[in-house]
Scaffold this motif. Structure first.
Motif, mmCIF file in Angstrom:
data_model
loop_
_atom_site.group_PDB
_atom_site.id
_atom_site.type_symbol
_atom_site.label_atom_id
_atom_site.label_comp_id
_atom_site.label_asym_id
_atom_site.label_seq_id
_atom_site.Cartn_x
_atom_site.Cartn_y
_atom_site.Cartn_z
ATOM 1 N N ASP A 290 20.988 -47.910 13.557
ATOM 2 C CA ASP A 290 20.016 -48.492 14.476
ATOM 3 C C ASP A 290 19.302 -47.364 15.200
ATOM 4 O O ASP A 290 19.737 -46.216 15.179
ATOM 5 N N SER B 10 16.173 -50.126 12.008
ATOM 6 C CA SER B 10 17.516 -50.665 11.780
ATOM 7 C C SER B 10 17.753 -50.880 10.302
ATOM 8 O O SER B 10 16.817 -51.166 9.537
ATOM 9 N N ASP C 10 25.843 -59.730 6.756
ATOM 10 C CA ASP C 10 24.703 -60.138 7.574
ATOM 11 C C ASP C 10 24.465 -59.073 8.642
ATOM 12 O O ASP C 10 25.260 -58.920 9.568
ATOM 13 N N ASN D 129 21.607 -58.891 10.461
ATOM 14 C CA ASN D 129 20.655 -59.403 11.455
ATOM 15 C C ASN D 129 19.401 -58.535 11.558
ATOM 16 O O ASN D 129 18.908 -58.242 12.651
ATOM 17 N N ILE D 130 18.899 -58.101 10.408
ATOM 18 C CA ILE D 130 17.694 -57.275 10.376
ATOM 19 C C ILE D 130 16.471 -58.180 10.250
ATOM 20 O O ILE D 130 16.439 -59.073 9.405
ATOM 21 N N GLU D 131 15.468 -57.950 11.090
ATOM 22 C CA GLU D 131 14.247 -58.741 11.009
ATOM 23 C C GLU D 131 13.392 -58.270 9.835
ATOM 24 O O GLU D 131 13.261 -57.073 9.587
ATOM 25 N N ARG D 132 12.786 -59.201 9.121
ATOM 26 C CA ARG D 132 11.931 -58.916 7.965
ATOM 27 C C ARG D 132 12.576 -57.873 7.045
ATOM 28 O O ARG D 132 12.013 -56.806 6.791
ATOM 29 N N GLU E 215 14.642 -52.930 7.992
ATOM 30 C CA GLU E 215 13.492 -53.697 8.441
ATOM 31 C C GLU E 215 12.211 -53.134 7.831
ATOM 32 O O GLU E 215 12.108 -51.944 7.553
#
Length: 229
Positions: free
Chosen positions: A57, A61, A146, A148-151, A174
């Motif tokens: 991160d 990330s 999982d 939890n990475i956006e796009r 991401e």
């Protein structure tokens, strides 16, 4: 007019692949290569027989997963330990052994450490990593991590060991691009040899301390015998 330089996911993936090959080649004293082709995938997964993963991160990330079959895991473990000077008869023979997990975890830590250094020098941004996790996996289990990475964007690259065992690296990060605004010089690269020498010294110091402890215990027992205690 100066052409704008853009760093994409594939450029970042290449830096990661270079860290994997550099660290494993130095650590095992054997050749490790990565494929010139990259595969787009929909998700990252832990697969049999042995999976390692680490989250990072910061500037961006992501998640790095390396999946080994038993032969690849044991080959890298054995060559790493042999390069450290550990006798073959003292080595584990099963990929499920804790020693194999510890070594692969340490190698994963070195790989991501080298990678984060490359990112800092070439992209002028910082990323931090968590402690790598390792898992021996049953052949009937496929675990999806999982992060939890956006796009997210996911990629897979295959690697080939000196004994032609295959393992796979998967990266999920991401969607992002780095655009260079001004020219700059990259900092000095950390020498993988120095990292390896440090690890060898730690191993040797540990063995010497263990020998001294055993010798002291033996002398103590001998003295007790002489005194009839």
């Amino acid at each position: 007019m100066r052409k704008t330089k853009i760093i994409t996911t594939e450029d970042i993936l290449l830096k990661l692949c270079q860290s994997v090959t550099a660290v494993l080649t130095k650590a095992t004293d054997s050749q490790v290569h990565h494929s010139a082709m990259v595969q787009k995938i929909t998700k990252t997964s832990l697969k049999p027989d042995f999976g390692c993963f680490v989250l990072f991160d910061g500037g961006f990330s992501g998640l790095v997963v390396i999946n080994f079959d038993a032969k690849a895991a044991l080959e890298l473990y054995t060559k790493y330990m042999s390069h450290m000077g550990i006798p073959k008869e003292e080595l584990a023979t099963l990929h499920t052994s804790d020693e194999v997990a510890d070594v692969l975890g340490e190698l994963m830590n070195q790989i991501v450490g080298d990678f984060t250094g490359k990112i800092k020098r070439s992209l002028h941004t910082n990323i931090t990593q968590n402690q790598p996790k390792m898992m021996a996996i049953n052949k009937n289990i496929n675990v999806t991590v999982d992060s939890n990475i956006e796009r997210p964007q996911a990629r897979r690259v295959s690697f080939d060991t000196e004994d032609h065992n295959i393992f796979y690296l998967e990266l999920s990060m991401e969607r992002t691009e780095f655009i260079q605004l001004e020219e700059f010089e990259e900092g000095e690269e950390v020498n993988p040899d120095a990292i390896l020498e440090t690890e060898i010294l730690k191993q040797l110091e540990g063995k010497d301390a263990s020998k001294k402890k055993k010798a002291a215990a033996s002398d103590s027992n001998s003295l007790m015998d002489d005194l009839g205690i």
